[in-house]
Enzyme design. Structure first.
Site, PDB file in Angstrom:
ATOM      1  N   LEU A  52      51.665  45.647  44.310  1.00  0.00           N
ATOM      2  CA  LEU A  52      50.361  45.036  44.587  1.00  0.00           C
ATOM      3  C   LEU A  52      49.408  45.749  43.647  1.00  0.00           C
ATOM      4  O   LEU A  52      49.437  46.976  43.563  1.00  0.00           O
ATOM      5  CB  LEU A  52      49.925  45.267  46.049  1.00  0.00           C
ATOM      6  CG  LEU A  52      50.582  44.425  47.131  1.00  0.00           C
ATOM      7  CD1 LEU A  52      50.172  44.934  48.512  1.00  0.00           C
ATOM      8  CD2 LEU A  52      50.231  42.953  46.988  1.00  0.00           C
ATOM      9  N   ASP A  53      48.574  45.004  42.914  1.00  0.00           N
ATOM     10  CA  ASP A  53      47.691  45.672  41.958  1.00  0.00           C
ATOM     11  C   ASP A  53      46.618  46.489  42.681  1.00  0.00           C
ATOM     12  O   ASP A  53      46.470  46.414  43.904  1.00  0.00           O
ATOM     13  CB  ASP A  53      47.111  44.683  40.935  1.00  0.00           C
ATOM     14  CG  ASP A  53      46.202  43.640  41.554  1.00  0.00           C
ATOM     15  OD1 ASP A  53      45.350  44.000  42.392  1.00  0.00           O
ATOM     16  OD2 ASP A  53      46.310  42.456  41.187  1.00  0.00           O
ATOM     17  N   LEU A  54      45.879  47.268  41.900  1.00  0.00           N
ATOM     18  CA  LEU A  54      44.878  48.198  42.425  1.00  0.00           C
ATOM     19  C   LEU A  54      43.899  47.525  43.388  1.00  0.00           C
ATOM     20  O   LEU A  54      43.541  48.079  44.422  1.00  0.00           O
ATOM     21  CB  LEU A  54      44.119  48.828  41.243  1.00  0.00           C
ATOM     22  CG  LEU A  54      43.098  49.905  41.569  1.00  0.00           C
ATOM     23  CD1 LEU A  54      43.784  51.163  42.083  1.00  0.00           C
ATOM     24  CD2 LEU A  54      42.275  50.240  40.338  1.00  0.00           C
ATOM     25  N   SER A  56      44.362  44.705  45.091  1.00  0.00           N
ATOM     26  CA  SER A  56      44.998  43.934  46.166  1.00  0.00           C
ATOM     27  C   SER A  56      45.331  44.833  47.343  1.00  0.00           C
ATOM     28  O   SER A  56      45.424  46.045  47.211  1.00  0.00           O
ATOM     29  CB  SER A  56      46.267  43.259  45.635  1.00  0.00           C
ATOM     30  OG  SER A  56      45.930  42.361  44.604  1.00  0.00           O
TER      31      SER A  56
END
Length: 193
Positions: A52-54, A56
């Protein structure tokens, strides 16, 4: 948290908040998901399944089992559900395009299902299902679509993963727990391993 006999030996879940990297360490000193977990998660080699990106948040599973990791990240093997807020008015045409797919430098990006859940001002809340997870898949998919009123790209403002396969997120932000043996069995039984 003490392990009980009913706890999975293979999987635990974390509700990742925004602002944490899904990595073991960061050269820039930013916070990582391991800052939210007991020390043994790092020292015993528990690895996140997928990313999950930063910006999200939401469900992140961890395992030490490479076979489970591979099975849950193989495209078409496991459905993941996200709740997102998009800047712009998402039309039926946008939804049809997202289902058909859009070409990107990262290949074809598409959703299996897109359901409009609500609106607020110039934002639309959607529930999106995908069965693969290319890097920033949902953000790039909706970013490739244009707002019909303003001609600007749609922008995902908030993204939260709420389920992976049969397992639904049920813990508070920044908390973690082991899956139960039953939850693990249900999740794994539906995978092609």
């Amino acid at each position: 948290m003490n392990k009980t006999p009913n706890d999975s030996k293979e999987l635990f879940a974390l509700n990742k908040p925004k602002g944490y990297l899904v990595t073991c360490s960061d050269d820039l000193g930013r916070k990582t998901v391991y800052d939210l977990l007991p020390e043994w998660a790092f020292s015993e080699g528990w690895m996140p399944i997928g990313r999950l990106d930063l910006e999200s948040k939401g469900l992140l599973l961890f395992t030490t089992n490479n076979k489970i990791n591979h099975a849950l990240t193989t495209p078409q093997n496991c459905i993941k559900v996200y709740e997102i807020w998009v800047r712009g008015h998402v039309s039926d045409e946008h939804i049809a395009e997202a289902l058909k797919g859009v070409q990107s430098p990262h290949g074809l990006l598409k959703a299996l299902e897109v359901e409009k859940v609500g609106t607020g001002g110039a934002k639309t809340k959607l529930r999106v299902k995908i069965d693969e997870g290319k890097n920033r898949h949902i953000r790039r998919l909706f970013g490739a679509l244009k707002d019909s009123k303003f001609g600007t790209p749609l922008k995902v403002l908030e993204l939260k993963r709420v389920s992976i396969g049969s397992f639904n997120l049920d813990i508070k932000s920044a908390e973690w727990r082991f899956l139960s043996v039953e939850e693990e069995k249900m999740l794994i039984t539906n995978l092609y391993m």
